[in-house]
Design a protein around this motif. Sequence first.
Motif, short mmCIF file in Angstrom:
data_model
loop_
_atom_site.label_atom_id
_atom_site.label_comp_id
_atom_site.label_asym_id
_atom_site.label_seq_id
_atom_site.Cartn_x
_atom_site.Cartn_y
_atom_site.Cartn_z
N MET A 178 -8.45 0.08 0.80
CA MET A 178 -7.81 0.26 2.10
C MET A 178 -6.29 0.29 1.97
SD MET A 178 -9.40 0.74 5.02
CE MET A 178 -8.17 0.09 6.14
N VAL B 198 -4.16 3.65 3.04
CA VAL B 198 -3.15 3.64 4.10
C VAL B 198 -1.77 3.99 3.54
CG1 VAL B 198 -1.96 2.20 5.80
CG2 VAL B 198 -4.43 2.02 5.53
N SER C 279 -9.71 -4.62 7.43
CA SER C 279 -9.18 -3.30 7.77
C SER C 279 -7.94 -3.40 8.64
CB SER C 279 -10.26 -2.48 8.49
OG SER C 279 -11.35 -2.21 7.63
N GLN C 280 -7.99 -4.26 9.66
CA GLN C 280 -6.84 -4.41 10.55
C GLN C 280 -5.62 -4.95 9.81
OE1 GLN C 280 -6.40 -3.46 13.71
NE2 GLN C 280 -8.46 -2.65 13.86
N THR D 156 -4.99 -4.77 6.56
CA THR D 156 -4.48 -3.82 5.57
C THR D 156 -3.81 -2.62 6.23
OG1 THR D 156 -6.72 -2.87 5.43
CG2 THR D 156 -6.07 -4.43 3.73
N VAL D 157 -4.27 -2.23 7.42
CA VAL D 157 -3.60 -1.14 8.13
C VAL D 157 -2.16 -1.55 8.47
CG1 VAL D 157 -3.49 0.09 10.34
CG2 VAL D 157 -5.62 0.02 9.06
N PHE E 25 0.85 0.26 6.18
CA PHE E 25 1.87 1.15 6.74
C PHE E 25 3.27 0.59 6.48
CE2 PHE E 25 -1.49 3.10 9.47
CZ PHE E 25 -1.24 4.41 9.10
#
Length: 409
Positions: free
Chosen positions: A32, A36, A153-154, A156-157, A161
């Motif tokens: 992930m 990203v 996921s949240q 790592t997003v 970024f």
Amino acid sequence: MSATVVTPNPGYRGVLRVPGMPAIFLAHTVSMLGTVAAQVALSILVFERTGSPLLSALVLVCSFLPYALGGILLSSIADRFPARRVLVGCDLLSGLWIGVMLIPGLPVAALLGLLLATGIIAPVFAGARAASLAQLLPGDLFPIGRSLLRAISQVTVLTGFALGAVAVAAIGPTRLLALDVVSFVASAVLIGVGTPYTPAGERRRNTVRDSWDGLRYLFTTKRLRRLILLTWVAPAFSSVPDGLAVAYTAQAGTVAAAAGALFTGYATGTVLGEFVAARFPPSTRRRLVVPLLLMTQLPAIAFFFTPSIPVAAVLLAVSGAGYAFNQGVDPLILQAVDPSYRGRLFTVQTSGLMAIQGVSIALAGVVGTFLAPNLTIAAAGILGTATTLLIARQALERTTRGAVTSRPG
């Protein structure tokens, strides 16, 4: 098949104590972060070559658009082959496509085409991983395992970024893409070496026909169809503020960079909601489904009053926390689906979720050109509340109806 005993270790810690789970979740984190960061690198690389904001924005479009195609045509791969083989194969193939992007002078069209190819693979990987969790985890820990994937996921997003922009400035977009290749290879090694073998399902016809057969099964099974729609509709409406975050900051009279607070608020709330709900017993999570669904929608209605950016961020954090409703719905889905269709179900669920959120954000942008951003968000909250309650009433009534006789897991 997984064990049916109740684990004495609830929560994320209990999941990570199951053999093979640390490798799965570490691999998810690594891939992930790489993905990203690569999206950031590719967006900058395309803009540097073309000077076109539109083509640069197409990087994100090409990241999400293929999910629907992969879910429709290739979902049966997650059932036809052993999960570990599928996961390793998807990682290596994705790494190959990203590696080809490193060829000097490759046309922008080719870069976007390769990105589309990796997007087609992504839902197959997600479906196979969820199906393997259903086999490896006890039934009561399966929703916690999926919750941990969403929380990772949240996080790592957000970090991906932020770190991606810093990394591009430090080492350049090409080297960052090379690191993404390394992340896919590392994920493949972690899964291949660190996870148990799970058997393949039945191969009836070719991949595409089996995939269509899975779609027909999922959408003609009334209870299953309603449960899947519920997991799509709630985030479809609650994602509208994401599409209008920049426009809303302008309406509120602040700088566009303040939109980051809105994105951060939603993601932070999602992680906290998942963490707290994971500590509850299964019966409590089931009873909280409707209240949590309401949490995903009701905060948006408050945008009618044009709250300040800090207040708006808190509202979106509450909305994100409601996304933990999936922890109560996932066991119902597992009960309602025949085990031979699990891989296809989770592949279609993932691809549909990504596609419907993309469409929702695009529609929000269209409506936001004719209606004030705060009113568009508030309208989405009203419509989302009514729609999710309607589907929830149909999907959750008489929870044993339509369940298969075998125990989940």
